[in-house]
Scaffold this motif. Structure first.
Motif, PDB file in Angstrom:
ATOM      1  N   THR A   4       0.813  -1.224   0.000  1.00 53.29           N
ATOM      2  CA  THR A   4       0.000   0.000   0.000  1.00 53.29           C
ATOM      3  C   THR A   4       0.846   1.273   0.000  1.00 53.29           C
ATOM      4  OG1 THR A   4      -0.134  -0.202   2.405  1.00 53.29           O
ATOM      5  CG2 THR A   4      -1.998  -1.048   1.126  1.00 53.29           C
ATOM      6  N   ALA A   5       2.117   1.168   0.415  1.00 55.62           N
ATOM      7  CA  ALA A   5       2.959   2.372   0.427  1.00 55.62           C
ATOM      8  C   ALA A   5       4.432   2.001   0.298  1.00 55.62           C
ATOM      9  CB  ALA A   5       2.744   3.156   1.735  1.00 55.62           C
ATOM     10  N   GLU A   7       7.995   4.235   0.907  1.00 62.29           N
ATOM     11  CA  GLU A   7       8.590   5.538   1.257  1.00 62.29           C
ATOM     12  C   GLU A   7      10.106   5.427   1.311  1.00 62.29           C
ATOM     13  OE1 GLU A   7       6.546   6.773   5.115  1.00 62.29           O
ATOM     14  OE2 GLU A   7       5.738   4.801   4.547  1.00 62.29           O
ATOM     15  N   THR A  23       5.045  -0.767   3.021  1.00 61.49           N
ATOM     16  CA  THR A  23       3.928  -1.070   3.925  1.00 61.49           C
ATOM     17  C   THR A  23       2.888  -1.888   3.161  1.00 61.49           C
ATOM     18  OG1 THR A  23       4.330   1.043   5.016  1.00 61.49           O
ATOM     19  CG2 THR A  23       2.208   0.012   5.474  1.00 61.49           C
ATOM     20  N   ASP A  25      -1.185  -3.898   3.190  1.00 60.33           N
ATOM     21  CA  ASP A  25      -2.544  -3.732   3.699  1.00 60.33           C
ATOM     22  C   ASP A  25      -2.803  -4.573   4.949  1.00 60.33           C
ATOM     23  OD1 ASP A  25      -2.460  -6.164   2.433  1.00 60.33           O
ATOM     24  OD2 ASP A  25      -4.264  -5.867   1.226  1.00 60.33           O
ATOM     25  N   THR A  29       5.281  -4.306   7.680  1.00 56.11           N
ATOM     26  CA  THR A  29       6.189  -3.427   6.939  1.00 56.11           C
ATOM     27  C   THR A  29       7.541  -4.122   6.772  1.00 56.11           C
ATOM     28  OG1 THR A  29       7.016  -2.387   8.961  1.00 56.11           O
ATOM     29  CG2 THR A  29       5.130  -1.317   7.875  1.00 56.11           C
ATOM     30  N   LYS A  48      12.107   7.008  -5.411  1.00 57.94           N
ATOM     31  CA  LYS A  48      10.940   7.887  -5.215  1.00 57.94           C
ATOM     32  C   LYS A  48      10.225   8.182  -6.521  1.00 57.94           C
ATOM     33  CE  LYS A  48      12.953  10.837  -2.031  1.00 57.94           C
ATOM     34  NZ  LYS A  48      13.305  12.084  -1.418  1.00 57.94           N
ATOM     35  N   ALA A  52       8.637   3.648  -6.668  1.00 53.36           N
ATOM     36  CA  ALA A  52       7.625   3.568  -5.604  1.00 53.36           C
ATOM     37  C   ALA A  52       6.233   3.293  -6.162  1.00 53.36           C
ATOM     38  CB  ALA A  52       7.631   4.851  -4.773  1.00 53.36           C
ATOM     39  N   GLN A  53       5.847   4.040  -7.181  1.00 55.27           N
ATOM     40  CA  GLN A  53       4.476   3.876  -7.687  1.00 55.27           C
ATOM     41  C   GLN A  53       4.250   2.518  -8.368  1.00 55.27           C
ATOM     42  OE1 GLN A  53       3.538   6.782 -10.624  1.00 55.27           O
ATOM     43  NE2 GLN A  53       5.030   6.028 -12.082  1.00 55.27           N
ATOM     44  N   ILE A  56       2.909  -0.215  -5.671  1.00 62.54           N
ATOM     45  CA  ILE A  56       1.581  -0.120  -5.042  1.00 62.54           C
ATOM     46  C   ILE A  56       0.617  -1.125  -5.682  1.00 62.54           C
ATOM     47  CG2 ILE A  56      -0.330   1.441  -4.405  1.00 62.54           C
ATOM     48  CD1 ILE A  56       2.496   2.220  -3.267  1.00 62.54           C
TER      49      ILE A  56
END
Ligand code: EZ4
Ligand code: CO
Length: 409
Positions: A4-5, A7, A23, A25, A29, A48, A52-53, A56
């Motif tokens: 879900t994330a 960073e 991270t 759902d 982590t 970044k 990262a995207q 997801i």
């Protein structure tokens, strides 16, 4: 489970570290190390802005598929920036898988092949007396294997010697990156070095006897013939390995070195893929794989290269300086536990400040390193502590010869 994330955390407790935090759902982590010493922000931005995207919504359990996806879909393969970024994802996913399974990562890699990892420490000195003191201090810290570096008469720079003293009570940090706006310039003279180093090893053997395991790092500074000469002149002192004797780009150099000396060779701290090792292992031109999980695409490829190396009796000698974060270090300690062809693990303890940001399970007792039995990698990042130490520009030193020519550092 779904991601879900993702960073990126940059923190500088003593030195700069780049960490990826993934991270899911389900609340689990995982963290991975993406630290590329002196070029840290390039990897932070790669992660970044470009990675990262992509993470997801993906399944964090599909580690091999994720590795292949990031490696092949980028089209532009390999290189330290790309491979450090992929390494961080790979480690974070192994961390999550371990936490989901309730097992330390080494169990997932096949389980322990040994009680712990033998390690080597680092000694250096401006003269033989200072070097002997440094060796004794390492012995007191529990090391039975020691890398010996020495300054060389006629060269101002202290080769392999601590650049900065840590806060009082802490040990020297032998990693020489300096947090300055420009890299420090050092001087170098290979002929002076080749004359001096054998005399130092002779003195060390004379003082400490035949049993102590001794290593030396040539830091890419020699030509093939010079490396062959050094290997030969060090044979009487029975080195465990001579590291990076020639520049990593010239792999054929090692054929020549091999023809002339039986001093064992270790190479690969600047290699970033299994392909960099392929021919060297198959032709049995090296004895130890010096890769670091962080600069090599992570845990998955490190395990693969070692399984390949096992067929040729080539062993591990993973790169463990303080510029690999406690996360990256833990990752390779887990691999070292699980492979049959473990050799020796470099260990340079992180500072108290670094350890206050990265809470580790790692132990060093009775001369053996162990990653602990906490699920996952066994390292937790304290983000509140991390936020106290903003990034600071840092560079490794570099060399110039007498006449001003840039030389390998
Ligand atoms: O100079 O990690 O074997 N160890 C080494 C290291 C390297 C640094 C470079 O970032 O050569 O100390
Ligand atoms: Co080295």
């Amino acid at each position: 489970m779904k991601i879900t994330a993702a960073e990126v955390i940059v923190t500088s407790p003593t030195r700069n570290f780049v960490t990826l935090k993934i991270t899911t759902d389900e609340g689990l982590t995982g963290i991975g190390d993406a630290t590329l010493n002196g070029r840290e922000l390039a990897v932070a931005h790669y992660l970044k802005d470009h990675v990262a995207q992509l993470l997801i919504g993906k399944d964090p359990h599909a580690i091999e598929d994720m590795w292949q996806f990031l490696y092949r879909s980028s089209y532009w393969r390999r290189g330290p920036v790309t491979m450090a970024a992929i390494a961080a994802v790979d480690m974070a996913l192994w961390d999550i898988k371990g936490k989901a399974a309730g097992m330390p990562v080494y169990q997932l890699l096949g389980g322990a092949c040994r009680r712990g990892l033998s390690t080597y420490g680092h000694a250096s000195g401006r003269d033989v007396e200072e070097l002997f003191d440094s060796i004794r201090a390492e012995q007191e810290h529990g090391y039975t294997a020691i890398r010996v570096q020495t300054s060389v008469p006629g060269i101002k720079a202290l080769y392999g010697v601590a650049a900065q003293k840590q806060a009082s009570g802490e040990r020297y940090d032998y990693e020489p990156a300096q947090r300055t706006a420009q890299p420090a310039e050092e001087d170098w003279d290979t002929r002076a070095y080749l004359r001096h180093v054998p005399t130092v090893f002779e003195a060390v053997r004379h003082e400490f006897g035949p049993e102590m395991i001794l290593l030396h790092d040539g830091h890419h500074r020699m030509t093939p013939l010079q490396a062959a000469q050094l290997g030969k002149s060090l044979e009487p002192y029975d080195l465990f390995w001579l590291e990076d004797c020639t520049p990593a780009e010239n792999q054929e150099a090692l054929r020549l070195v091999r023809q002339h000396t039986t001093t064992p060779l270790a190479i690969g701290e600047v290699f970033n893929t299994i392909w960099d090792f392929k021919d060297l292992i198959r032709e049995q031109l090296i004895d130890y794989v010096r890769a670091a999980s962080t600069h090599f695409g992570g845990i998955s490829p490190l395990k693969k290269v070692m399984d390949y190396a096992a067929m040729y009796q080539v062993k591990s000698g993973f790169h463990g300086p303080t510029d690999v974060s406690p996360v990256g270090f833990a990752a390779q300690v887990h691999v070292g536990m699980a492979i049959h062809n473990f050799g020796l693990q470099e260990f340079m303890p992180h500072s108290e400040k670094t350890n206050s940001v990265f809470r580790q399970q790692l132990t060093f007792e009775g001369g053996l390193l162990h990653p602990g039995d906490a699920p996952g990698l066994g390292v937790e990042l304290d983000e509140k502590e991390a936020a106290k130490y903003p990034y600071q520009q840092a560079y490794l030193p570099y060399n110039r010869l007498n006449d001003g020519t840039v030389h390998d550092w």
